[in-house]
Design an enzyme around this catalytic site. Structure first.
Site, mmCIF file in Angstrom:
data_model
loop_
_atom_site.group_PDB
_atom_site.id
_atom_site.type_symbol
_atom_site.label_atom_id
_atom_site.label_comp_id
_atom_site.label_asym_id
_atom_site.label_seq_id
_atom_site.Cartn_x
_atom_site.Cartn_y
_atom_site.Cartn_z
ATOM 1 N N HIS A 1 0.819 -1.222 0.000
ATOM 2 C CA HIS A 1 0.000 0.000 0.000
ATOM 3 C C HIS A 1 0.852 1.271 0.000
ATOM 4 O O HIS A 1 0.374 2.323 -0.386
ATOM 5 C CB HIS A 1 -0.955 -0.008 1.203
ATOM 6 C CG HIS A 1 -0.261 0.148 2.531
ATOM 7 N ND1 HIS A 1 0.265 -0.923 3.217
ATOM 8 C CD2 HIS A 1 0.025 1.239 3.276
ATOM 9 C CE1 HIS A 1 0.820 -0.496 4.341
ATOM 10 N NE2 HIS A 1 0.696 0.806 4.402
ATOM 11 N N HIS B 1 4.322 9.358 12.686
ATOM 12 C CA HIS B 1 3.454 8.226 13.023
ATOM 13 C C HIS B 1 4.280 7.037 13.479
ATOM 14 O O HIS B 1 5.456 6.910 13.149
ATOM 15 C CB HIS B 1 2.496 7.852 11.886
ATOM 16 C CG HIS B 1 3.107 7.341 10.595
ATOM 17 N ND1 HIS B 1 4.169 7.914 9.966
ATOM 18 C CD2 HIS B 1 2.748 6.290 9.800
ATOM 19 C CE1 HIS B 1 4.439 7.260 8.839
ATOM 20 N NE2 HIS B 1 3.602 6.261 8.728
HETATM 21 O O1 LIG Z 1 0.343 -2.362 7.629
HETATM 22 C C1 LIG Z 1 1.333 -1.903 8.185
HETATM 23 O O2 LIG Z 1 2.315 -2.576 8.379
HETATM 24 C C2 LIG Z 1 1.404 -0.447 8.636
HETATM 25 C C3 LIG Z 1 0.218 0.297 8.200
HETATM 26 C C4 LIG Z 1 0.221 1.812 8.411
HETATM 27 C C5 LIG Z 1 -0.617 2.376 9.381
HETATM 28 C C6 LIG Z 1 -0.669 3.762 9.524
HETATM 29 C C7 LIG Z 1 0.090 4.602 8.713
HETATM 30 C C8 LIG Z 1 0.936 4.054 7.748
HETATM 31 O O3 LIG Z 1 1.742 4.842 6.967
HETATM 32 C C9 LIG Z 1 0.987 2.657 7.580
HETATM 33 O O4 LIG Z 1 1.759 2.184 6.595
HETATM 34 FE FE LIG Z 2 3.370 3.543 5.810
#
Ligand SMILES: O=C(O)CCc1cccc(O)c1O
Ligand SMILES: [Fe+2]
Length: 313
Positions: free
Chosen positions: A115, A179
């Protein structure tokens, strides 16, 4: 021919743990503006810098950065799985140009992207985009990481090369600002997690679902005020975005991994994608930031920002 840029945070929790409608509507309205910006620019090619979260790139071979001269989306978090419309010729030329500049970039003829690269592409171009692009993996979670200067130099090298092509090239940088979502880490991995960090491709649907459930739960707890997570840091995020707005990309050279982690959390390293993108844009002369937006979104576990910029004629 001018280059254009858009940098944007991603969060797989978008659409799953959504914030108050007033925030969600504002984010969606900003997305509409960014899409209009992209449509007006009408890119002939898109270069997208983004991280991976141990869904496509693992410690069996962890590069600092890698140009995909072919790529496939793994399809995590509801993103569309399958091949990406990569311009192989452009990508291979970029690999050569970057190597000629003395930067030991890796190359993949089948880069697996998660993603981190797929979500911004779907946000910008819709689910089944077919416009030519070149994905560039930027390591942001697989510590240790090299100095920030290297990612700036990578971006500049790519910028100089695309500048010489006389094409309308859109540069995209993907990553959250401050984050700290629960992404596994090598230094605290149990043997079972370690095995997944080394060779975690094609997990069973159950394992993928379990991992995603953990992130969703964390997002809910974060939104409910659980302070055991590192908090979103709007001051840090403003400082980051101001640096790019002030065209001071080389100031990022002095940002240390420690400083970024202490102030922005472990995933703040995704800002490296923004550095590469702005560095690439900056090689053609001065640029103008045409828009910027920012929200600290607890539900998505990230400072969520977007910027658009164009080269000055
Ligand atoms: O699925 C994962 O390992 C982490 C997911 C994820 C959550 C919040 C912000 C992000 O940028 C992100 O990538
Ligand atoms: Fe991320």
């Amino acid at each position: 021919m001018p280059l254009a840029l858009c940098t944007l945070s991603h969060s797989p929790l978008y659409g799953i743990n959504d914030p108050d409608p007033s925030v969600l509507n504002a984010v969606d309205a900003a997305f509409d503006r960014v899409r209009t910006f992209v449509e007006d620019f009408d890119p002939e090619l898109t270069i997208v810098f983004g991280p991976d979260h141990y869904n496509g790139v693992f410690y069996d071979m962890m590069p600092a950065f890698c140009i995909g001269s072919g790529a496939r989306a793994v399809g995590d978090w509801g993103t569309e799985p399958g091949p990406l419309p990569v311009d192989r010729t452009a990508a291979r030329r970029l690999v050569s140009a970057v190597l000629d500049d003395g930067i030991d970039v890796a190359q993949s003829e089948e880069l697996h992207v998660d993603h981190g690269i797929a979500q911004p592409l779907e946000f910008l171009f819709g689910k089944r985009y077919s416009n030519p692009l070149v994905p560039v993996f930027v390591n942001a979670v697989g510590l240790p990481l090299g100095p920030m200067q290297r990612i700036r130099l990578l971006g500049e090298s790519i910028g100089r090369e695309i500048e010489s092509w006389n094409k309308r090239v859109l540069i995209v940088g993907s990553g959250g600002l401050s984050h700290d979502p629960p992404v596994p880490r090598l230094d605290e991995a149990t043997p079972e997690v370690l095995a997944r960090l080394i060779d975690g491709r094609n997990p069973s649907p159950e394992l993928r679902a379990e991992r995603q459930r953990r992130v969703i739960e964390a997002g809910k707890a974060h939104a409910a005020g659980d302070t055991s997570f590192q908090q979103i840091n709007p001051d840090f995020d403003a400082r980051i975005m101001n640096t790019f707005a002030d065209s001071a990309v080389s100031e990022t050279d002095s940002w240390t991994t420690d400083w970024m982690e202490k102030n922005g959390g472990h995933s703040a390293h995704e800002i490296r994608s923004w550095v590469a993108a702005f560095a690439a844009l900056s090689t053609g002369g001065s640029y103008t930031v045409t828009n910027r937006w920012y929200w600290p979104v607890q539900e998505w576990m990230t400072g969520f920002g977007m910027m658009t910029a164009i080269q000055e004629a």
